[in-house]
Design a protein around this motif. Sequence first.
Motif, PDB file in Angstrom:
ATOM      1  N   GLN A   1      -7.632   4.203  -9.042  1.00 33.99           N
ATOM      2  CA  GLN A   1      -8.059   4.325  -7.648  1.00 33.99           C
ATOM      3  C   GLN A   1      -6.907   4.035  -6.682  1.00 33.99           C
ATOM      4  O   GLN A   1      -6.766   4.710  -5.657  1.00 33.99           O
ATOM      5  CB  GLN A   1      -9.225   3.370  -7.373  1.00 33.99           C
TER       6      GLN A   1
ATOM      7  N   ALA B   1      -9.290   1.526 -14.360  1.00 33.43           N
ATOM      8  CA  ALA B   1     -10.022   2.197 -13.275  1.00 33.43           C
ATOM      9  C   ALA B   1      -9.479   1.786 -11.915  1.00 33.43           C
ATOM     10  O   ALA B   1      -9.353   2.599 -10.997  1.00 33.43           O
ATOM     11  CB  ALA B   1     -11.513   1.867 -13.374  1.00 33.43           C
ATOM     12  N   LEU B   2      -9.135   0.487 -11.770  1.00 34.84           N
ATOM     13  CA  LEU B   2      -8.562   0.002 -10.520  1.00 34.84           C
ATOM     14  C   LEU B   2      -7.208   0.668 -10.268  1.00 34.84           C
ATOM     15  O   LEU B   2      -6.919   1.132  -9.150  1.00 34.84           O
ATOM     16  CB  LEU B   2      -8.428  -1.515 -10.567  1.00 34.84           C
TER      17      LEU B   2
ATOM     18  N   ARG C   1     -14.596   2.130  -0.493  1.00 31.71           N
ATOM     19  CA  ARG C   1     -14.417   1.522  -1.808  1.00 31.71           C
ATOM     20  C   ARG C   1     -12.931   1.400  -2.141  1.00 31.71           C
ATOM     21  O   ARG C   1     -12.471   0.355  -2.629  1.00 31.71           O
ATOM     22  CB  ARG C   1     -15.117   2.372  -2.879  1.00 31.71           C
ATOM     23  N   GLN C   2     -12.157   2.434  -1.860  1.00 30.68           N
ATOM     24  CA  GLN C   2     -10.720   2.361  -2.125  1.00 30.68           C
ATOM     25  C   GLN C   2     -10.045   1.283  -1.292  1.00 30.68           C
ATOM     26  O   GLN C   2      -9.145   0.585  -1.761  1.00 30.68           O
ATOM     27  CB  GLN C   2     -10.074   3.721  -1.844  1.00 30.68           C
TER      28      GLN C   2
ATOM     29  N   TYR D   1     -10.734  -1.998  -2.906  1.00 33.13           N
ATOM     30  CA  TYR D   1      -9.885  -2.148  -4.086  1.00 33.13           C
ATOM     31  C   TYR D   1      -8.459  -2.512  -3.674  1.00 33.13           C
ATOM     32  O   TYR D   1      -7.838  -3.415  -4.250  1.00 33.13           O
ATOM     33  CB  TYR D   1      -9.861  -0.843  -4.890  1.00 33.13           C
TER      34      TYR D   1
ATOM     35  N   ALA E   1      -4.667   7.043  -6.658  1.00 32.76           N
ATOM     36  CA  ALA E   1      -5.254   8.133  -5.876  1.00 32.76           C
ATOM     37  C   ALA E   1      -5.091   7.876  -4.386  1.00 32.76           C
ATOM     38  O   ALA E   1      -4.831   8.795  -3.601  1.00 32.76           O
ATOM     39  CB  ALA E   1      -6.738   8.278  -6.234  1.00 32.76           C
ATOM     40  N   LEU E   2      -5.214   6.617  -3.975  1.00 35.11           N
ATOM     41  CA  LEU E   2      -5.033   6.262  -2.566  1.00 35.11           C
ATOM     42  C   LEU E   2      -3.591   6.500  -2.138  1.00 35.11           C
ATOM     43  O   LEU E   2      -3.335   7.034  -1.045  1.00 35.11           O
ATOM     44  CB  LEU E   2      -5.446   4.802  -2.361  1.00 35.11           C
TER      45      LEU E   2
END
Length: 298
Positions: A35, A31-32, A4-5, A8, A38-39
């Motif tokens: 993420q 939210a995008l 999912r990441q 994105y 976080a990546l």
Amino acid sequence: MDLRQLRYFLAVAEEAHFGRAAERLHIVQPALSMQIKALEDELGGPLFVRTSRKVELTAAGEVLLIEARRTLEQAERARVAVQDSLSGQLGTVRIGFAGNAVFSGQLVTDLHRFHRAYPHAGLEVVEVPPQEQLDALLAGRIDVAYCPDHGGLATPGLDVVQVGEWPLLAAMATDHPLTSRVHIGLSDIAAQPLIIYSAQEDSDGVLDVLRAEFGREPVIAHRASNTLSVVALAAAGLGVALVPASLAEIAMPGMTYRAIMHPALSASLVRINRSDETTGAVRAYLALADTPEDGLDD
């Protein structure tokens, strides 16, 4: 880092804009952004250069762009391959058969229907003597078996389905004295040496009919492991064989067939498979074989 990441990340890289990427992904922009952050934290550095006017990939982002596309493409191939396997579009069905299955036409019909419906699935077809088919199924060497029903097929873990039944004919050499008759009775072959299948046991229904008719044990001259061996011995004049009527459609040099006037004499063809089968292609084969022809859409 998960798929999912990567999706994105790929959307932001291709759109070069967080807002458009969020719309494309049907999520909210915060939210995008969370993420992607976080990546970047997981990988240890920035993937994008963000300004008020544009979003550009860093050198590390360019590397991830290549690898992300490869990873997502491979993930899609894996998804399709697994679904094809589950549905029967991929995989191989290993089929063991006794000769009667071919002569009856049932095996050929089932193979044709399956190949037409699942052209990319594999089919491995091998002749296996009836007395060896149960062991081959239980050991996993074959997936499906077609054989005559000579009794003793009820085995835990296996499903047995009758797929055909035909009257028995007497098969004999063309110069045999009984060929002068169009029809013969069991009394006519009472004194004849018989050729039977090795798979036939003493409790076999056909042998029981012969015992009741003759009032004694039949004279068994030879036992053969397969249909071709049975008819070869009969054609050579070594005895009379009782074979399914469907076999008469095959022109065999030196062989003559005669109808037997006895309604209780018949041969059954059964299909056997493991009851706990999980292989998609095998399950698809069995489902199709159990579907009447008029139940299929062209």
